[in-house]
Design a protein around this motif. Sequence first.
Motif, PDB file in Angstrom:
ATOM      1  N   GLY A 141       0.823  -1.209   0.000  1.00  0.00           N
ATOM      2  CA  GLY A 141       0.000   0.000   0.000  1.00  0.00           C
ATOM      3  C   GLY A 141       0.857   1.259   0.000  1.00  0.00           C
ATOM      4  O   GLY A 141       0.581   2.212  -0.725  1.00  0.00           O
ATOM      5  N   GLU A 142       1.911   1.227   0.799  1.00  0.00           N
ATOM      6  CA  GLU A 142       2.792   2.403   0.868  1.00  0.00           C
ATOM      7  C   GLU A 142       3.593   2.579  -0.424  1.00  0.00           C
ATOM      8  O   GLU A 142       3.853   3.704  -0.866  1.00  0.00           O
ATOM      9  CB  GLU A 142       3.734   2.302   2.071  1.00  0.00           C
ATOM     10  N   ALA A 143       3.958   1.460  -1.031  1.00  0.00           N
ATOM     11  CA  ALA A 143       4.679   1.533  -2.313  1.00  0.00           C
ATOM     12  C   ALA A 143       3.784   2.159  -3.378  1.00  0.00           C
ATOM     13  O   ALA A 143       4.213   3.029  -4.148  1.00  0.00           O
ATOM     14  CB  ALA A 143       5.115   0.142  -2.750  1.00  0.00           C
ATOM     15  N   GLU A 144       2.520   1.746  -3.382  1.00  0.00           N
ATOM     16  CA  GLU A 144       1.577   2.278  -4.368  1.00  0.00           C
ATOM     17  C   GLU A 144       1.338   3.775  -4.135  1.00  0.00           C
ATOM     18  O   GLU A 144       1.329   4.564  -5.078  1.00  0.00           O
ATOM     19  CB  GLU A 144       0.254   1.514  -4.297  1.00  0.00           C
ATOM     20  N   ALA A 145       1.175   4.132  -2.857  1.00  0.00           N
ATOM     21  CA  ALA A 145       0.927   5.545  -2.530  1.00  0.00           C
ATOM     22  C   ALA A 145       2.113   6.421  -2.937  1.00  0.00           C
ATOM     23  O   ALA A 145       1.956   7.587  -3.265  1.00  0.00           O
ATOM     24  CB  ALA A 145       0.647   5.684  -1.040  1.00  0.00           C
ATOM     25  N   ALA A 146       3.312   5.821  -2.914  1.00  0.00           N
ATOM     26  CA  ALA A 146       4.508   6.587  -3.301  1.00  0.00           C
ATOM     27  C   ALA A 146       4.661   6.630  -4.824  1.00  0.00           C
ATOM     28  O   ALA A 146       5.611   7.227  -5.349  1.00  0.00           O
ATOM     29  CB  ALA A 146       5.748   5.956  -2.669  1.00  0.00           C
ATOM     30  N   GLY A 147       3.759   5.990  -5.526  1.00  0.00           N
ATOM     31  CA  GLY A 147       3.840   5.997  -7.002  1.00  0.00           C
ATOM     32  C   GLY A 147       4.860   5.016  -7.549  1.00  0.00           C
ATOM     33  O   GLY A 147       5.238   5.078  -8.713  1.00  0.00           O
ATOM     34  N   ALA A 148       5.292   4.084  -6.696  1.00  0.00           N
ATOM     35  CA  ALA A 148       6.349   3.156  -7.137  1.00  0.00           C
ATOM     36  C   ALA A 148       5.823   2.054  -8.042  1.00  0.00           C
ATOM     37  O   ALA A 148       6.610   1.290  -8.586  1.00  0.00           O
ATOM     38  CB  ALA A 148       7.050   2.545  -5.923  1.00  0.00           C
ATOM     39  N   LEU A 149       4.507   1.956  -8.181  1.00  0.00           N
ATOM     40  CA  LEU A 149       3.964   0.901  -9.039  1.00  0.00           C
ATOM     41  C   LEU A 149       3.455   1.438 -10.379  1.00  0.00           C
ATOM     42  O   LEU A 149       2.873   0.707 -11.164  1.00  0.00           O
ATOM     43  CB  LEU A 149       2.866   0.133  -8.300  1.00  0.00           C
ATOM     44  N   LEU A 150       3.701   2.718 -10.611  1.00  0.00           N
ATOM     45  CA  LEU A 150       3.303   3.280 -11.906  1.00  0.00           C
ATOM     46  C   LEU A 150       4.371   2.947 -12.943  1.00  0.00           C
ATOM     47  O   LEU A 150       5.553   2.844 -12.617  1.00  0.00           O
ATOM     48  CB  LEU A 150       3.141   4.803 -11.793  1.00  0.00           C
ATOM     49  N   ILE A 151       3.931   2.817 -14.186  1.00  0.00           N
ATOM     50  CA  ILE A 151       4.904   2.591 -15.257  1.00  0.00           C
ATOM     51  C   ILE A 151       5.419   3.961 -15.692  1.00  0.00           C
ATOM     52  O   ILE A 151       4.649   4.892 -15.926  1.00  0.00           O
ATOM     53  CB  ILE A 151       4.288   1.784 -16.423  1.00  0.00           C
ATOM     54  N   ARG A 152       6.731   4.075 -15.751  1.00  0.00           N
ATOM     55  CA  ARG A 152       7.334   5.380 -16.027  1.00  0.00           C
ATOM     56  C   ARG A 152       8.278   5.329 -17.224  1.00  0.00           C
ATOM     57  O   ARG A 152       8.920   4.318 -17.468  1.00  0.00           O
ATOM     58  CB  ARG A 152       8.181   5.841 -14.828  1.00  0.00           C
ATOM     59  N   GLN A 153       8.368   6.449 -17.883  1.00  0.00           N
ATOM     60  CA  GLN A 153       9.342   6.603 -18.957  1.00  0.00           C
ATOM     61  C   GLN A 153      10.117   7.867 -18.663  1.00  0.00           C
ATOM     62  O   GLN A 153       9.513   8.937 -18.540  1.00  0.00           O
ATOM     63  CB  GLN A 153       8.619   6.732 -20.304  1.00  0.00           C
ATOM     64  N   ASP A 154      11.420   7.744 -18.509  1.00  0.00           N
ATOM     65  CA  ASP A 154      12.229   8.943 -18.321  1.00  0.00           C
ATOM     66  C   ASP A 154      12.425   9.567 -19.705  1.00  0.00           C
ATOM     67  O   ASP A 154      13.320   9.190 -20.458  1.00  0.00           O
ATOM     68  CB  ASP A 154      13.574   8.580 -17.682  1.00  0.00           C
ATOM     69  N   VAL A 155      11.553  10.517 -20.023  1.00  0.00           N
ATOM     70  CA  VAL A 155      11.471  11.033 -21.393  1.00  0.00           C
ATOM     71  C   VAL A 155      12.780  11.703 -21.814  1.00  0.00           C
ATOM     72  O   VAL A 155      13.181  11.667 -22.972  1.00  0.00           O
ATOM     73  CB  VAL A 155      10.279  12.004 -21.526  1.00  0.00           C
ATOM     74  N   ARG A 156      13.458  12.255 -20.825  1.00  0.00           N
ATOM     75  CA  ARG A 156      14.734  12.932 -21.108  1.00  0.00           C
ATOM     76  C   ARG A 156      15.749  11.955 -21.728  1.00  0.00           C
ATOM     77  O   ARG A 156      16.590  12.335 -22.545  1.00  0.00           O
ATOM     78  CB  ARG A 156      15.274  13.491 -19.783  1.00  0.00           C
ATOM     79  N   LEU A 157      15.690  10.697 -21.300  1.00  0.00           N
ATOM     80  CA  LEU A 157      16.667   9.711 -21.788  1.00  0.00           C
ATOM     81  C   LEU A 157      16.239   9.043 -23.082  1.00  0.00           C
ATOM     82  O   LEU A 157      17.019   8.357 -23.734  1.00  0.00           O
ATOM     83  CB  LEU A 157      16.869   8.620 -20.725  1.00  0.00           C
ATOM     84  N   LEU A 158      14.970   9.239 -23.423  1.00  0.00           N
ATOM     85  CA  LEU A 158      14.376   8.468 -24.510  1.00  0.00           C
ATOM     86  C   LEU A 158      15.066   8.663 -25.859  1.00  0.00           C
ATOM     87  O   LEU A 158      15.162   7.738 -26.653  1.00  0.00           O
ATOM     88  CB  LEU A 158      12.886   8.837 -24.606  1.00  0.00           C
ATOM     89  N   GLU A 159      15.579   9.876 -26.083  1.00  0.00           N
ATOM     90  CA  GLU A 159      16.217  10.169 -27.375  1.00  0.00           C
ATOM     91  C   GLU A 159      17.385   9.224 -27.667  1.00  0.00           C
ATOM     92  O   GLU A 159      17.738   9.007 -28.830  1.00  0.00           O
ATOM     93  CB  GLU A 159      16.731  11.623 -27.389  1.00  0.00           C
ATOM     94  N   ASN A 160      17.995   8.686 -26.608  1.00  0.00           N
ATOM     95  CA  ASN A 160      19.135   7.781 -26.804  1.00  0.00           C
ATOM     96  C   ASN A 160      18.781   6.582 -27.675  1.00  0.00           C
ATOM     97  O   ASN A 160      19.643   5.964 -28.287  1.00  0.00           O
ATOM     98  CB  ASN A 160      19.645   7.269 -25.449  1.00  0.00           C
ATOM     99  N   ILE A 161      17.500   6.253 -27.681  1.00  0.00           N
ATOM    100  CA  ILE A 161      17.053   5.070 -28.411  1.00  0.00           C
ATOM    101  C   ILE A 161      17.391   5.182 -29.896  1.00  0.00           C
ATOM    102  O   ILE A 161      17.750   4.206 -30.542  1.00  0.00           O
ATOM    103  CB  ILE A 161      15.527   4.883 -28.195  1.00  0.00           C
ATOM    104  N   VAL A 162      17.331   6.397 -30.416  1.00  0.00           N
ATOM    105  CA  VAL A 162      17.558   6.609 -31.844  1.00  0.00           C
ATOM    106  C   VAL A 162      19.001   6.262 -32.203  1.00  0.00           C
ATOM    107  O   VAL A 162      19.274   5.434 -33.065  1.00  0.00           O
ATOM    108  CB  VAL A 162      17.225   8.056 -32.241  1.00  0.00           C
ATOM    109  N   LYS A 163      19.922   6.901 -31.487  1.00  0.00           N
ATOM    110  CA  LYS A 163      21.320   6.686 -31.869  1.00  0.00           C
ATOM    111  C   LYS A 163      21.783   5.270 -31.550  1.00  0.00           C
ATOM    112  O   LYS A 163      22.570   4.692 -32.290  1.00  0.00           O
ATOM    113  CB  LYS A 163      22.228   7.727 -31.224  1.00  0.00           C
TER     114      LYS A 163
END
Lengths: 228, 368
Positions: free
Chosen positions: B238-260
Amino acid sequence: MKEQELSPQSQQCLQELMRVWFEFERQLGRVPLLQRLDRGQFSKADYCQLLLNWRQQVIEGSRWISRCASSFDRDYSDVRSTIIGHAREEHRDYEMLDCDFVAAGGNLADIQSAPRNIGTEALHGFLMYRASQPNPVDLVGAMWIIEGLGQKMADNWATQIDKATGGDGSYTRFMRYHGANDDAHMQKLYKLLNRLCESPTQLAAIVRTARVTARLYCLQMEEVDNDY
Amino acid sequence: MSVYITSSGNYLPGPPITNDEMEPLLGMVHGKPSRLRRRILQSNGIQTRHYAIDADHNTTISNAAMAAKAAEHCLSSSFLGKRQIKMLSAATSQGDIVLPGFGSMLQAELALSDVELHSSHGICSSSLMALKAAFTNLKAGEQSNALVVASELTSRLFKASRYEAAGSKLDFNAEFLRWMLSDGAGALLLETQPRGKCFRIDWIRSFSHADAYPVCMSVGYPAGDSQHKSWQDYPSYGEAEAAGALLIRQDVRLLENIVKLGVDGYLRLISEGRVQPENIDHVLCHYSSHYFKSKIFDMMQRAGVGIAEHKWYTNLYSRGNTGCASIFIMLDEFRTSQPHQPGDTILCMVPESGRFNNAYMQLTVVEA
């Protein structure tokens, strides 16, 4: 000049240089200081330490570029003009870096008297040696790495540094300047590539020098954390 | 020994869901419409996708059952019956339960007996990792056939209630994938003999760069966490969920690396002599978003190793981004709907942003 206008030989060279660049980015990703920056665990003191170590390379940069220009003979006078122009543009950039250092809380005398770190010694030694050879075409590989860093990384680092240290951009001006201006420098570089990569031997030399420069640049970054 | 893909199948749950139907189905977080939805959808270019949940947020079919349907679809047009299957290799990012492995659950669902089993756990590239495990198994002569299945049911993570449980912790990185990912499954049958018009697997190769880059796409860390405290480190779930630790996340800042990194792997394969750009007839690239397609395409052009745009095939825009299942669903639809001739070369690319694993495969069309 667009990349698409490159000769087949320099197009091949560009492919190899791109791979060297990608590998260089991965090498940088393994540098502890930059990993801390990525995690946001990066202090103003870390930043000052980075600038203090960086300054020596920036100063030496315009020196090896000037030396490189003077090592080209008259068959390459067009190249010489381009490189002299570039050295002239950048040879006092370190003054902006000094201002950032002071604005971030550093003491001007400290950065002015700081010696080169081990990586900078190696990088500068290598580049000066290559620049002293007759017609050092391979140094376009070194420029690929160093200019590329300005164009592709500097702005991103400046943003991360400001974010991690609560800065407002007032002490990341040097990095931001490079992020904004090195695009034009890269265009000049493509032109140089076409001119200097005319044979398989030259291609191999350019790629090798890019590889060595990348490795030594990383060593310089790794050494930022070390005090001697 | 050569290995061939002799059949394929897919399963997409429910009707196609349009962009306007998405939010009513997934729900409005805290009763407010999303401010990012339009922007993200515009950039990914996806028009329709499928979900295995309904508007009441009931799961309409489990992940293992979707995988089984894709597998059955694949077998239904093959020469093999279930009893002849020797190996099952399964991939997903999240099974229906935490343990045991997804492959075990799928095997039971499919009622396959005595198979050699492999579960591949990861994000987009886990399907090609599962495929490689089966491919090498067959090449080594260990088995004569293998069923490879990839399935994703991410919509369960996108219900409004999940975000509400994390309080106000809905940051851009946590919302981004809500408008990117959807559900579906794909399956391939591998055999050591060709049948009819089929695909020979020339090679499968991947390059992982987890040592050089931070985590980019994850479930299990709370937002902005620099200590890397896992969801399992909280005193209660319950505490993990409340902290948002169970959400799926994408660190958008790093995403561009995928291209190169995607292009880097492609350049490596060229210099190894595995890929000859001029000989490639079809490109199936699992890019997560239209935005990345043009970037990957441009960088390949810039390096002088571009592949003409008419050779690129994707069904991303109508089938959605189904994570690891995408490349199989794409291959299945390509196989059954797109013209291809014996001798044609197909290059498959899966650049994954989890922690940057890039997988590639080359197929040659053969006629037995």
